[in-house]
Motif scaffolding. Structure first.
Motif, PDB file in Angstrom:
ATOM      1  N   UNK A 135       0.773  -1.201   0.046  1.00  0.00           N
ATOM      2  CA  UNK A 135       0.068   0.048   0.098  1.00  0.00           C
ATOM      3  C   UNK A 135       0.838   1.307  -0.071  1.00  0.00           C
ATOM      4  N   UNK A 136       0.282   2.193  -1.013  1.00  0.00           N
ATOM      5  CA  UNK A 136       0.948   3.480  -0.614  1.00  0.00           C
ATOM      6  C   UNK A 136      -0.431   4.359  -0.160  1.00  0.00           C
ATOM      7  N   UNK A 137      -0.154   4.770   1.099  1.00  0.00           N
ATOM      8  CA  UNK A 137      -1.530   5.261   1.691  1.00  0.00           C
ATOM      9  C   UNK A 137      -1.369   6.492   2.264  1.00  0.00           C
ATOM     10  N   UNK A 138      -2.586   7.303   2.453  1.00  0.00           N
ATOM     11  CA  UNK A 138      -2.796   8.440   3.223  1.00  0.00           C
ATOM     12  C   UNK A 138      -1.740   9.767   2.714  1.00  0.00           C
ATOM     13  N   UNK A 139      -1.841  10.244   1.578  1.00  0.00           N
ATOM     14  CA  UNK A 139      -1.070  11.210   0.884  1.00  0.00           C
ATOM     15  C   UNK A 139      -1.633  12.486   1.628  1.00  0.00           C
ATOM     16  N   UNK A 140      -0.409  13.361   1.773  1.00  0.00           N
ATOM     17  CA  UNK A 140      -0.394  15.090   2.127  1.00  0.00           C
ATOM     18  C   UNK A 140       0.310  15.452   1.087  1.00  0.00           C
ATOM     19  N   UNK A 141       0.033  16.867   0.819  1.00  0.00           N
ATOM     20  CA  UNK A 141       0.840  17.347  -0.247  1.00  0.00           C
ATOM     21  C   UNK A 141       0.851  18.881   0.179  1.00  0.00           C
ATOM     22  N   UNK A 142       2.191  19.463  -0.373  1.00  0.00           N
ATOM     23  CA  UNK A 142       2.452  20.724  -0.220  1.00  0.00           C
ATOM     24  C   UNK A 142       3.073  21.212  -1.522  1.00  0.00           C
ATOM     25  N   UNK A 143       2.937  22.645  -1.875  1.00  0.00           N
ATOM     26  CA  UNK A 143       3.436  22.954  -3.368  1.00  0.00           C
ATOM     27  C   UNK A 143       4.397  24.101  -2.660  1.00  0.00           C
ATOM     28  N   UNK A 144       5.634  24.211  -3.238  1.00  0.00           N
ATOM     29  CA  UNK A 144       6.747  25.132  -2.809  1.00  0.00           C
ATOM     30  C   UNK A 144       7.419  25.377  -4.274  1.00  0.00           C
ATOM     31  N   UNK A 145       7.379  26.506  -4.710  1.00  0.00           N
ATOM     32  CA  UNK A 145       8.199  27.120  -5.713  1.00  0.00           C
ATOM     33  C   UNK A 145       7.735  26.219  -7.116  1.00  0.00           C
ATOM     34  N   UNK A 146       6.727  25.664  -7.329  1.00  0.00           N
ATOM     35  CA  UNK A 146       6.262  24.944  -8.595  1.00  0.00           C
ATOM     36  C   UNK A 146       6.533  23.517  -8.156  1.00  0.00           C
ATOM     37  N   UNK A 147       6.842  22.885  -7.222  1.00  0.00           N
ATOM     38  CA  UNK A 147       7.357  21.503  -7.072  1.00  0.00           C
ATOM     39  C   UNK A 147       6.104  21.030  -6.001  1.00  0.00           C
TER      40      UNK A 147
END
Length: 323
Positions: free
Chosen positions: A93-105
């Motif tokens: 499993x690849x589980x429970x994502x969280x995401x942050x954008x910083x300078x286009x990445x």
């Protein structure tokens, strides 16, 4: 950091109201998202809300899917997963994502699960569809150490990256069981605090976080420069079942490991049928938070089975008294 302050964020953030027509995403088809759809990350890109959500079939091997929306409520789904298990540490499993954008990445944290250890992993992307994996971040860590989880294997989950630097370094809050923090200069390599120094442990008997606390979506900078973090918390019932609700913490950027204030009652908790019936019942688990069109959207898993949203329109009040 004052120029990064969000004029629409203050403590406590809210009131949030669950969308009356939840769930907004449910399982579909007979493939990779046919069993359960839940626990979404969220980000705004090109004037749309993008969800990166956890989904699996009856085998409970999780993938990360993508959906976009022009109103934050009605989503169109990409047909295929954008992140799937490919490595031994995430075999199941690849589980429970969280995401942050910083300078286009885009920096995506997620849990790699091999049925022995849950390990916090990192992946990066510039388009949200194609991801480069950087592997487990804290392979020696056990975030259940303060209260014990009955095993010695590594255990870490729930990484939430603050999108603005503090004195040239980036801050991540992470942890299930107890909450910790880590620092990075390049957003790829992270140095955690000591495993013996959690910044938050489960709260006292009779409170909504007495069993465990876990990081929620990425933190935000409030209107006066403080760090606001939403988190998940759980109690354990006598029959062994759990109940998850959501809290909030406030930090001074000059001392981001010391809690200034915390809510002593949940701002989101199980209330509807979907919130109280599912793969793991009685769960509202928030992982996505965005400010979009004068409204805060909090996206959450409902009983590990469906995906819901709660909204706070700036200007709404907890009470109409005196208004």
């Amino acid at each position: 950091m004052s120029h990064h302050a969000n004029a629409h964020a203050e403590f406590p953030l809210g009131p949030f109201r669950p969308y009356e027509q939840n769930p907004i995403l449910s399982p579909r088809g007979d493939g990779w998202e046919s069993g359960n759809v839940y626990n979404p990350a969220a980000v705004v890109k090109d004037g749309k809300v993008v969800l990166l959500y956890r989904a699996h079939a009856d085998d409970i091997v999780s993938h990360v899917g993508l959906a976009t929306s022009e109103d934050g409520i009605n989503f169109e789904r990409h047909p295929d997963p954008v992140l799937s298990p490919t490595q031994p540490y995430e075999e199941f499993g690849a589980e429970d994502p969280r995401v942050t954008e910083i300078d286009g990445t885009y920096y995506l944290t997620y849990t790699g699960w091999d049925r022995k250890s849950a390990q916090l992993c990192l992946a990066t992307s510039t388009d949200l569809y194609t991801w480069t994996k950087h592997g487990p971040l804290f392979p020696e860590f056990n975030t259940f150490l303060p209260q014990g989880n009955g095993q010695d294997a590594p255990w870490s989950k729930a990484g939430a990256i603050l999108p603005v630097p503090i004195d040239g370094r980036y801050l991540m809050y992470f942890g299930e069981g107890s909450i910790y923090h880590a620092w990075s200069e390049d957003l790829i390599h992270w140095k955690p605090c000591s495993n013996d120094e959690p910044l938050m442990v489960p709260t006292g008997p009779g409170t909504f976080g007495e069993f465990l606390v876990e990081v929620g979506p990425p933190p935000v900078i409030t209107n006066n420069g403080l760090i606001l973090m939403l988190h998940n918390a759980a109690v354990k019932n006598p029959d062994g079942s759990v109940r998850y609700s959501c809290g909030q913490l406030l930090f001074d950027p000059a001392d981001p490991a010391t809690i200034l204030a915390q809510m002593n009652r949940p701002w989101l908790e199980p209330s509807t049928y979907e919130d109280t019936h599912g793969l793991v019942s009685n769960v509202t688990f928030v992982e996505g938070l965005v400010f979009f069109k004068d409204t805060w959207f909090a996206y959450y898993g409902q009983s590990d089975s469906t995906l819901g949203v709660a909204t706070y329109k700036v200007g709404d009040r907890y009470s109409s008294l005196g208004s």
